[in-house]
Design an enzyme around this catalytic site. Structure first.
Site, PDB file in Angstrom:
ATOM      1  N   ARG A  34       7.141   6.449   5.737  1.00  0.00           N
ATOM      2  CA  ARG A  34       8.566   6.364   6.102  1.00  0.00           C
ATOM      3  C   ARG A  34       9.424   5.848   4.947  1.00  0.00           C
ATOM      4  O   ARG A  34       8.933   5.196   4.034  1.00  0.00           O
ATOM      5  CB  ARG A  34       8.770   5.472   7.316  1.00  0.00           C
ATOM      6  N   GLU A  40      18.887  -2.942   6.395  1.00  0.00           N
ATOM      7  CA  GLU A  40      17.832  -3.781   5.798  1.00  0.00           C
ATOM      8  C   GLU A  40      17.986  -5.223   6.245  1.00  0.00           C
ATOM      9  O   GLU A  40      19.100  -5.762   6.253  1.00  0.00           O
ATOM     10  CB  GLU A  40      17.954  -3.689   4.270  1.00  0.00           C
ATOM     11  N   ASP A  43      16.184  -5.768  11.285  1.00  0.00           N
ATOM     12  CA  ASP A  43      15.198  -5.565  12.367  1.00  0.00           C
ATOM     13  C   ASP A  43      14.899  -6.853  13.142  1.00  0.00           C
ATOM     14  O   ASP A  43      14.904  -6.851  14.363  1.00  0.00           O
ATOM     15  CB  ASP A  43      13.906  -4.918  11.837  1.00  0.00           C
ATOM     16  N   GLY A 128       0.553   1.141  -1.117  1.00  0.00           N
ATOM     17  CA  GLY A 128       1.338   0.018  -1.625  1.00  0.00           C
ATOM     18  C   GLY A 128       2.550   0.477  -2.419  1.00  0.00           C
ATOM     19  O   GLY A 128       3.072  -0.252  -3.239  1.00  0.00           O
ATOM     20  N   GLY A 130       5.495   1.517  -1.108  1.00  0.00           N
ATOM     21  CA  GLY A 130       6.765   1.358  -0.404  1.00  0.00           C
ATOM     22  C   GLY A 130       7.048   2.439   0.630  1.00  0.00           C
ATOM     23  O   GLY A 130       8.092   2.431   1.270  1.00  0.00           O
ATOM     24  N   SER A 132       4.999   2.941   3.211  1.00  0.00           N
ATOM     25  CA  SER A 132       4.237   2.519   4.387  1.00  0.00           C
ATOM     26  C   SER A 132       2.998   3.370   4.640  1.00  0.00           C
ATOM     27  O   SER A 132       2.847   3.972   5.706  1.00  0.00           O
ATOM     28  CB  SER A 132       5.121   2.468   5.644  1.00  0.00           C
ATOM     29  N   SER A 133       2.121   3.380   3.670  1.00  0.00           N
ATOM     30  CA  SER A 133       0.828   4.051   3.865  1.00  0.00           C
ATOM     31  C   SER A 133       0.044   3.339   4.957  1.00  0.00           C
ATOM     32  O   SER A 133      -0.792   3.952   5.628  1.00  0.00           O
ATOM     33  CB  SER A 133       0.022   4.069   2.568  1.00  0.00           C
ATOM     34  N   ASP A 178       8.241   0.949  10.997  1.00  0.00           N
ATOM     35  CA  ASP A 178       7.355   1.897  10.309  1.00  0.00           C
ATOM     36  C   ASP A 178       6.513   2.679  11.310  1.00  0.00           C
ATOM     37  O   ASP A 178       6.366   3.900  11.202  1.00  0.00           O
ATOM     38  CB  ASP A 178       6.405   1.157   9.353  1.00  0.00           C
ATOM     39  N   TYR A 228      11.211 -14.533   2.719  1.00  0.00           N
ATOM     40  CA  TYR A 228      11.359 -13.742   3.947  1.00  0.00           C
ATOM     41  C   TYR A 228      11.414 -14.682   5.153  1.00  0.00           C
ATOM     42  O   TYR A 228      12.318 -14.584   5.999  1.00  0.00           O
ATOM     43  CB  TYR A 228      10.185 -12.763   4.061  1.00  0.00           C
TER      44      TYR A 228
HETATM   45  P1  ADP Z   1       2.347   0.252   2.002  1.00  0.00           P
HETATM   46  O1  ADP Z   1       2.262   0.257   3.495  1.00  0.00           O
HETATM   47  O2  ADP Z   1       3.729  -0.048   1.503  1.00  0.00           O
HETATM   48  O3  ADP Z   1       1.792   1.477   1.365  1.00  0.00           O
HETATM   49  P2  ADP Z   1       0.526  -1.914   2.375  1.00  0.00           P
HETATM   50  O4  ADP Z   1      -0.003  -2.957   1.464  1.00  0.00           O
HETATM   51  O5  ADP Z   1       1.199  -2.327   3.625  1.00  0.00           O
HETATM   52  O6  ADP Z   1       1.442  -0.970   1.488  1.00  0.00           O
HETATM   53  O7  ADP Z   1      -0.670  -0.960   2.820  1.00  0.00           O
HETATM   54  C1  ADP Z   1      -1.545  -0.429   1.858  1.00  0.00           C
HETATM   55  C2  ADP Z   1      -2.970  -0.624   2.327  1.00  0.00           C
HETATM   56  O8  ADP Z   1      -3.235   0.244   3.453  1.00  0.00           O
HETATM   57  C3  ADP Z   1      -3.982  -0.242   1.290  1.00  0.00           C
HETATM   58  O9  ADP Z   1      -4.237  -1.301   0.396  1.00  0.00           O
HETATM   59  C4  ADP Z   1      -5.186   0.100   2.152  1.00  0.00           C
HETATM   60  O10 ADP Z   1      -5.838  -1.076   2.574  1.00  0.00           O
HETATM   61  C5  ADP Z   1      -4.560   0.738   3.390  1.00  0.00           C
HETATM   62  N1  ADP Z   1      -4.495   2.216   3.258  1.00  0.00           N
HETATM   63  C6  ADP Z   1      -3.401   2.994   3.365  1.00  0.00           C
HETATM   64  N2  ADP Z   1      -3.707   4.292   3.216  1.00  0.00           N
HETATM   65  C7  ADP Z   1      -5.034   4.362   3.007  1.00  0.00           C
HETATM   66  C8  ADP Z   1      -5.957   5.436   2.765  1.00  0.00           C
HETATM   67  N3  ADP Z   1      -5.558   6.698   2.675  1.00  0.00           N
HETATM   68  N4  ADP Z   1      -7.258   5.117   2.597  1.00  0.00           N
HETATM   69  C9  ADP Z   1      -7.675   3.839   2.680  1.00  0.00           C
HETATM   70  N5  ADP Z   1      -6.840   2.802   2.889  1.00  0.00           N
HETATM   71  C10 ADP Z   1      -5.540   3.035   3.040  1.00  0.00           C
HETATM   72 MG    MG Z   2       2.620  -1.390   4.733  1.00  0.00          MG
END
Ligand code: ADP
Ligand code: MG
Length: 396
Positions: A34, A40, A43, A128, A130, A132-133, A178, A228
């Site tokens: 997202r 900002e 929330d 990581g 930004g 929201s993986s 997110d 924060y």
């Molecule tokens: P963001 O959400 O901004 O990308 P975060 O630190 O909140 O950063 O989340 C990143 C973490 O989510 C990674 O360090 C990992 O632990 C996990 N992660 C996300 N995507 C994957 C993936 N495709 N495979 C394995 N771990 C993942």
């Molecule tokens: Mg995150």
């Protein structure tokens, strides 16, 4: 399959699954990252945010097994997690498996069946970065577990379950934005979320000549967590002084009336939240009409307010926003602002799609020259929310 869809994370996860387990997966679930256009630090004040789902997604290809074990391989990180589904699910290694473990725990808490499964995860959401993986991984996992359990959760329950997983299993005190947009996102739409009742309204963003450019400064100043928590406490103090449940209920007039008796710093914090809420609602009203210059100005105002009243920006973020402003509307940039908690991380810019790559290059070069840091640049229009393909069903 065309060469482009062949490269999508869904197809990559499916192919890797076949290689790893020598059989086709039964399901491929996927979910987007997202970007928040505006709204900002609103929330946790029961306010409004206006994010969209990204075109970048995380996919999980999976099949059931006959045992009570989850085996997951992440192509992204290159390692495998294995854990038992018997009894209480606990935190463990690798660290990323905690996001999955948390979702499994959430399903068990709802008394939904979680059977043994093999899975392969692949993603084009930067980790990581930004976008929201973490939410993309959680929602993709929850979408898979829904299919495995034969039960669909309503979008809010699903988002809350994933938020709880991130809070309890990854230790991140995240909001609901997110996860909610990763579930509900819709192509060519932004989602105006009311963080008080966690409902979302779609805002059409159909003009294909516009896109969002996300620039990650790749810096993160250590202040984030402590500051924060301090901002949250300051907002609570402000709400109490104004006699409202949350700053979402206060108006600029109420704030002005209370100014004399307020600590100047608390006043500024409140002013950011109250004006940011109004900017977010105004942007949502104006987007369907395509009033891009006005929306761009709201984004610059949002940045100035985060920098000057909320004190959560930093030189690197300010530098990117200044560069964007210099390129200006003539060069294809309507607006730009920091996005996320601040003290580093990303900016988001509203740009003309055909000029977006060039704009990214110009800003990236200027950023490198001034900071000796490389910025990472991503481009996305509003993408779709979570989805599932069930290969055991006929494709009609
Ligand atoms: P963001 O959400 O901004 O990308 P975060 O630190 O909140 O950063 O989340 C990143 C973490 O989510 C990674 O360090 C990992 O632990 C996990 N992660 C996300 N995507 C994957 C993936 N495709 N495979 C394995 N771990 C993942
Ligand atoms: Mg995150």
């Amino acid at each position: 399959m065309s060469s482009t869809t062949d490269q999508l994370p869904e197809a990559r996860a499916q192919r890797f699954f076949v290689k790893a387990f020598e059989t086709a997966p039964r399901w491929v679930a996927s979910a987007p990252g997202r970007v928040n256009l505006i709204g900002e630090h609103t929330d946790y004040n029961d306010g409004f945010v206006l994010p969209m789902a990204t075109e970048q997604r995380t996919a999980i290809a999976a099949s059931l097994t006959n045992d009570r074990t989850a085996t997951l391989h992440s192509v992204t990180t290159g390692d495998t997690a294995t854990f038992s589904l018997e009894g209480e699910v606990r935190r463990g290694t690798p660290a990323w498996s905690n996001y999955v473990r948390g979702i499994v725990a959430g399903f068990k808490e709802l008394k939904l069946p979680v059977k043994g499964f093999n899975a392969v995860i692949d993603s084009d959401v930067p980790l990581g970065g930004g976008l929201s993986s973490s939410a993309a991984l959680e929602i993709a996992t929850a979408t898979l577990l829904e299919a495995m359990a034969g039960r669909k959760l309503d979008p809010t329950t699903k988002a809350l379950l994933c938020q709880q997983a991130e809070r309890q299993f990854a230790g991140v005190p995240c909001g609901i934005m997110d996860q909610l947009v990763s579930v509900m996102g819709r192509k060519d739409h932004l989602l105006l979320i009311d963080c008080r009742d966690r409902t979302g309204k779609f805002v059409p963003f159909t003009d294909r000549s516009l896109s969002l450019l996300i620039i990650n400064t790749n810096v993160r100043h250590a202040l984030v967590d402590g500051e924060y928590a301090r901002r949250r406490a300051q907002c609570e103090t402000a709400a109490e002084m104004l006699g409202v449940t949350a700053l979402r209920d206060a108006t600029p007039a109420m704030l002005e009336t209370a100014r004399a008796k307020m600590d100047p710093l608390i006043f500024r914090r409140a002013r950011h939240v109250i004006t940011e809420n109004n900017r977010t609602l105004e942007a949502a009203r104006r987007i369907p009409a395509g009033d891009w210059e006005h929306i761009g100005r709201l984004m610059y105002e949002s940045h100035a307010s985060l920098r000057d009243d909320y004190h959560v920006s930093c030189t690197e973020l300010d530098l990117v926003v200044q560069q964007a402003e210099q390129i200006g509307v003539a060069g294809g940039v309507f607006g730009c602002r920091m996005t996320g908690a601040g003290f580093g991380g990303c900016t988001v810019a509203l740009v003309q799609a055909e000029k977006a790559r060039r704009i990214g290059e110009i800003i990236g070069e200027a950023y490198l020259a001034k900071t000796s840091n490389y910025a990472s640049i991503f481009l996305s229009r509003p993408g779709a929310g979570a989805s599932l393909v069930d290969f055991s069903k006929p494709n009609i």
